[in-house]
Design a protein around this motif. Sequence first.
Motif, PDB file in Angstrom:
ATOM      1  N   ARG A  64      -3.194   3.722  -7.230  1.00 27.93           N
ATOM      2  CA  ARG A  64      -3.104   4.060  -5.763  1.00 27.93           C
ATOM      3  C   ARG A  64      -2.574   2.824  -4.880  1.00 27.93           C
ATOM      4  O   ARG A  64      -2.173   3.086  -3.781  1.00 27.93           O
ATOM      5  N   ALA A  65      -3.547   1.631  -5.055  1.00 27.23           N
ATOM      6  CA  ALA A  65      -3.103   0.661  -4.156  1.00 27.23           C
ATOM      7  C   ALA A  65      -1.595   0.072  -4.052  1.00 27.23           C
ATOM      8  O   ALA A  65      -1.424  -0.720  -3.163  1.00 27.23           O
ATOM      9  N   ASP A 113       3.816   2.624  -2.575  1.00 28.79           N
ATOM     10  CA  ASP A 113       4.457   2.465  -1.214  1.00 28.79           C
ATOM     11  C   ASP A 113       5.626   3.510  -1.048  1.00 28.79           C
ATOM     12  O   ASP A 113       6.553   3.465  -1.676  1.00 28.79           O
ATOM     13  N   GLU A 118       0.412   4.001   5.635  1.00 34.14           N
ATOM     14  CA  GLU A 118       1.520   3.049   5.135  1.00 34.14           C
ATOM     15  C   GLU A 118       1.748   2.067   6.185  1.00 34.14           C
ATOM     16  O   GLU A 118       1.855   0.758   5.564  1.00 34.14           O
ATOM     17  N   LYS A 133      -0.843  -0.745   6.123  1.00 33.63           N
ATOM     18  CA  LYS A 133      -0.888  -1.395   4.411  1.00 33.63           C
ATOM     19  C   LYS A 133       0.371  -2.428   4.783  1.00 33.63           C
ATOM     20  O   LYS A 133      -0.092  -3.906   4.369  1.00 33.63           O
ATOM     21  N   GLU A 177      -6.846   7.120   0.403  1.00 30.40           N
ATOM     22  CA  GLU A 177      -5.494   6.954  -0.205  1.00 30.40           C
ATOM     23  C   GLU A 177      -5.067   5.911  -0.948  1.00 30.40           C
ATOM     24  O   GLU A 177      -4.314   5.783  -1.964  1.00 30.40           O
ATOM     25  N   THR A 178      -5.612   4.809  -0.875  1.00 26.69           N
ATOM     26  CA  THR A 178      -5.306   3.616  -1.925  1.00 26.69           C
ATOM     27  C   THR A 178      -6.393   3.326  -2.866  1.00 26.69           C
ATOM     28  O   THR A 178      -6.106   2.414  -3.816  1.00 26.69           O
ATOM     29  N   TYR A 190      -8.020  -4.645   0.460  1.00 24.81           N
ATOM     30  CA  TYR A 190      -6.478  -4.647   0.054  1.00 24.81           C
ATOM     31  C   TYR A 190      -5.918  -5.758   0.902  1.00 24.81           C
ATOM     32  O   TYR A 190      -4.857  -6.280   0.242  1.00 24.81           O
TER      33      TYR A 190
END
Length: 334
Positions: free
Chosen positions: A207-208, A211, A276, A279, A311-312, A319
């Motif tokens: 997940r991390a 993109d 997104e 990130k 999500e990640t 992160y």
Amino acid sequence: MIKEIAILVYPGCMGMEVFALTDLVLMANHLAKNMHPGKFSALRVKLVTLRPNPVAIAGGFKVAAQRLRGKPDLIVVPGLEVSRFGEWDERFARLGQELKAIRRFHGQGTELASVCIGSFVLAEAGVLQGRRAATAWPFVSEFQDRYPDVQIEKDAVILSDGGVTTTGAVSSVMDLGLHLIRESMGSAVARAVSKLALIDGGRVSQRAYVDTALIPQNRAPFSTQVNRWLAQRLSETYNLCALADAFNVTSRTVLRRYRQETCMTPLQWLQKARIEKAKHLLELSSMSVAEVVVAVGYHDLATFSRLFARETGQTPGHYKRLFQGKRVATFPRG
């Protein structure tokens, strides 16, 4: 216990997914011999093919391999080179003999494993029906559409189900290698290989690394326009009535038409778009986590952190530490 691994070399397969595994096993054999003299038998790895030699792998490089004979303990299927989404029929039309052999060996009880989108090859051969499987994150949707009878675990890095092991993206060949070493030679040898090769042996989720900019986006007309409108107002408070007014329809019509095209709501898309954007800011800017939260339209750090982690698989702070500012160390001369 697996003692002999056969890596299936076929036209267009990825070289890293072939040779990274052979090198990891070689390192493990050397380490096991020195750490535990006489305790473990060496793992045997061979490159096998159904084709005349040499075989042209991805990039046009030629590789010599043995003819696939006998019954190895495990057959590993590397992923194949793809240059665009949706070209599976074209690729598989050239791999008829490999698909037939995979089915035959599976029927004889040989264990199977795949690396990255090698899971598509296993699924095309019919050996993943009714099983749980992993694949590379950019191709999850295509996999689900093409093989609905396979339960895809979209976040998994490595997954075993009934003698068939599948993995995530390209570098998951390392995770597969450590898994095989751990099963055959124990955790101590696997840890030693991990340290010597600078491999993070504890990855459990993709997940991390997702993109969405690298995945073809929905091109349905209404939802595309809505997404563009929302993207231009990413940091503003979500207002369904204002969105509906912008398109001269009712709120109910917005939700109905958008869901028909995307199977989600505009707010769900907006939340993903904000994640997104966050990130990218965490990776590329000097902004603090709190500043990033405000920049993407949130005002409560705890709420955003929960959404981001969902999500990640990472907190925003972790992160940022994981992906920002990774530079090669340099030293002054003289």
